[in-house]
Design an enzyme around this catalytic site. Structure first.
Site, PDB file in Angstrom:
ATOM      1  N   THR A   1      35.060 -26.240  78.358  1.00  0.00           N
ATOM      2  CA  THR A   1      35.232 -24.830  78.036  1.00  0.00           C
ATOM      3  C   THR A   1      36.467 -24.377  78.797  1.00  0.00           C
ATOM      4  O   THR A   1      36.865 -25.048  79.754  1.00  0.00           O
ATOM      5  CB  THR A   1      33.986 -24.031  78.529  1.00  0.00           C
TER       6      THR A   1
ATOM      7  N   THR B   1      31.348 -22.522  82.774  1.00  0.00           N
ATOM      8  CA  THR B   1      31.573 -23.759  82.034  1.00  0.00           C
ATOM      9  C   THR B   1      30.497 -24.755  82.427  1.00  0.00           C
ATOM     10  O   THR B   1      29.999 -24.707  83.544  1.00  0.00           O
ATOM     11  CB  THR B   1      32.976 -24.319  82.334  1.00  0.00           C
ATOM     12  N   GLY B   2      30.156 -25.646  81.516  1.00  0.00           N
ATOM     13  CA  GLY B   2      29.127 -26.629  81.836  1.00  0.00           C
ATOM     14  C   GLY B   2      28.143 -26.753  80.690  1.00  0.00           C
ATOM     15  O   GLY B   2      28.495 -26.503  79.526  1.00  0.00           O
ATOM     16  N   VAL B   3      26.932 -27.123  80.988  1.00  0.00           N
ATOM     17  CA  VAL B   3      25.933 -27.362  79.941  1.00  0.00           C
ATOM     18  C   VAL B   3      25.420 -26.009  79.432  1.00  0.00           C
ATOM     19  O   VAL B   3      24.733 -25.279  80.152  1.00  0.00           O
ATOM     20  CB  VAL B   3      24.773 -28.221  80.494  1.00  0.00           C
ATOM     21  N   GLY B   4      25.760 -25.704  78.179  1.00  0.00           N
ATOM     22  CA  GLY B   4      25.481 -24.379  77.642  1.00  0.00           C
ATOM     23  C   GLY B   4      24.021 -23.990  77.722  1.00  0.00           C
ATOM     24  O   GLY B   4      23.695 -22.828  78.004  1.00  0.00           O
TER      25      GLY B   4
ATOM     26  N   ARG C   1      24.595 -25.488  66.505  1.00  0.00           N
ATOM     27  CA  ARG C   1      24.191 -25.170  67.894  1.00  0.00           C
ATOM     28  C   ARG C   1      25.055 -24.022  68.430  1.00  0.00           C
ATOM     29  O   ARG C   1      26.262 -23.998  68.236  1.00  0.00           O
ATOM     30  CB  ARG C   1      24.395 -26.385  68.788  1.00  0.00           C
ATOM     31  N   VAL C   2      24.436 -23.088  69.118  1.00  0.00           N
ATOM     32  CA  VAL C   2      25.169 -21.966  69.721  1.00  0.00           C
ATOM     33  C   VAL C   2      25.344 -22.247  71.205  1.00  0.00           C
ATOM     34  O   VAL C   2      24.375 -22.494  71.919  1.00  0.00           O
ATOM     35  CB  VAL C   2      24.416 -20.635  69.490  1.00  0.00           C
ATOM     36  N   SER C   3      26.581 -22.233  71.673  1.00  0.00           N
ATOM     37  CA  SER C   3      26.861 -22.481  73.094  1.00  0.00           C
ATOM     38  C   SER C   3      26.718 -21.172  73.878  1.00  0.00           C
ATOM     39  O   SER C   3      26.446 -20.113  73.318  1.00  0.00           O
ATOM     40  CB  SER C   3      28.266 -23.040  73.269  1.00  0.00           C
ATOM     41  N   ASP C   4      26.947 -21.264  75.155  1.00  0.00           N
ATOM     42  CA  ASP C   4      26.851 -20.078  76.022  1.00  0.00           C
ATOM     43  C   ASP C   4      28.083 -19.181  75.952  1.00  0.00           C
ATOM     44  O   ASP C   4      28.039 -18.023  76.379  1.00  0.00           O
ATOM     45  CB  ASP C   4      26.689 -20.531  77.475  1.00  0.00           C
TER      46      ASP C   4
END
Ligand code: GLY
Length: 295
Positions: A154, A203-206, A182-185
């Site tokens: 990200t 940033t990272g695992v959504g 899939r919807v990310s953060d």
């Protein structure tokens, strides 16, 4: 107020790219310098939009051109922007075929419905004049053919301008090989948030970032009186207990800056406080003014 700016290019050193850490740092520094000029001339909102636009333009990073592909081989991108001067969060989710999702997110600031997703979002953007652009690079196509999924990636920017306004923007190509849709953060208030007290880009695992409502959690803690450094460290401590993986950049109204992450993650950041520039090669975590950090 002396302006402040901090950028990140994901939490991805542990996901190998063809670029060295030095190349990534050099590119971040270039963008930091250019975005700093926008910050001093045009303010925080214009600055974070510009910085993320430049990060999206750089194929090294997983946003805009260079976005990872979902499991069906399509790049679907998400981005958001928020400025404390009016407190409006706007974003796009899973849009295809445009060059700059953050510019699309910014355009939605000025209309009644501030977050749009998928094909209807793209239809709206085309009507609004966003031209077609293929963001898929040869390298991302190759990674997809090899079935290489990631877990992070990200870009983002948080700025404080001379009038005291804080703004944050975040953009992502997702984690790669995910379930289509899939919807990310990144276009949620977990991944990007700004108020008069603080701004955060994550940033990272959504999924971890959304479960933990990271950006909003840090900002609310600052609004309730915690110093930024303490707000971030408490949030990271809670997240570590759940083995969540993410990094963040954050900035507060008092001028303090943070780049930090949960264990095992390296946030790639560059920051500028007045004449002073700082980057991720200089320190794994940044708390400025200095603050002892557990990482
Ligand atoms: N943080 C980016 C993503 O999980 O898609």
């Amino acid at each position: 107020m002396t302006p402040r700016l901090i950028l990140h290019a994901g939490a991805g050193l542990r996901e190998r790219t063809r670029a060295s850490a030095e190349q990534i740092e050099a590119r971040l520094d270039d963008i930091l310098t250019a975005a700093w000029a926008v910050l001093t001339a045009e303010g925080a909102r214009a600055c974070v939009r510009y910085a993320v636009e430049q990060l999206e333009h750089e194929p090294l990073f997983n946003a805009g051109t260079g976005s990872k592909l979902q499991a069906d081989g399509v790049a679907r991108m998400s981005a958001s922007i928020m400025s404390a001067d009016d407190g409006i969060f706007s974003g796009v989710i899973n849009v295809e075929g445009i060059a700059h999702p953050v510019v699309a997110a910014d355009r939605l600031h000025g209309v009644p419905h501030h977050v749009l997703a998928g094909t209807p979002a793209l239809d709206w953007l085309r009507c609004a004049g966003f031209s077609a652009h293929d963001p898929v690079t040869d390298q991302r196509r190759e990674e997809w053919r090899e079935g290489r999924a990631g877990r992070t990636g990200t870009v983002g920017a948080v700025a404080l301008d001379a009038t005291g306004v804080i703004a944050a923007a975040t953009s992502t190509g997702g984690v790669g090989m995910e379930q289509p849709g899939r919807v990310s953060d990144s276009a949620t208030v977990a991944g990007n948030y700004a108020s008069a007290m603080a701004g955060v880009s994550v940033t990272g695992v959504g999924e971890h970032i959304v479960h933990h409502a990271v950006a909003a959690r840090v900002v609310v803690r600052c609004t309730d009186g915690l110093a930024l450094s303490d707000a971030v460290l408490r949030t990271l401590d809670e997240a570590s207990q759940r083995e969540y993986q993410f990094g963040l950049i954050a900035l507060a109204a008092d001028g303090s800056l943070v780049a930090n992450q949960t264990p095992g993650v390296q946030t790639l950041y560059a920051a500028r406080c007045g004449e002073r520039a700082l980057s991720f090669l200089q320190a794994p975590a940044l708390h400025w003014p200095a603050k002892p950090s557990p990482s």
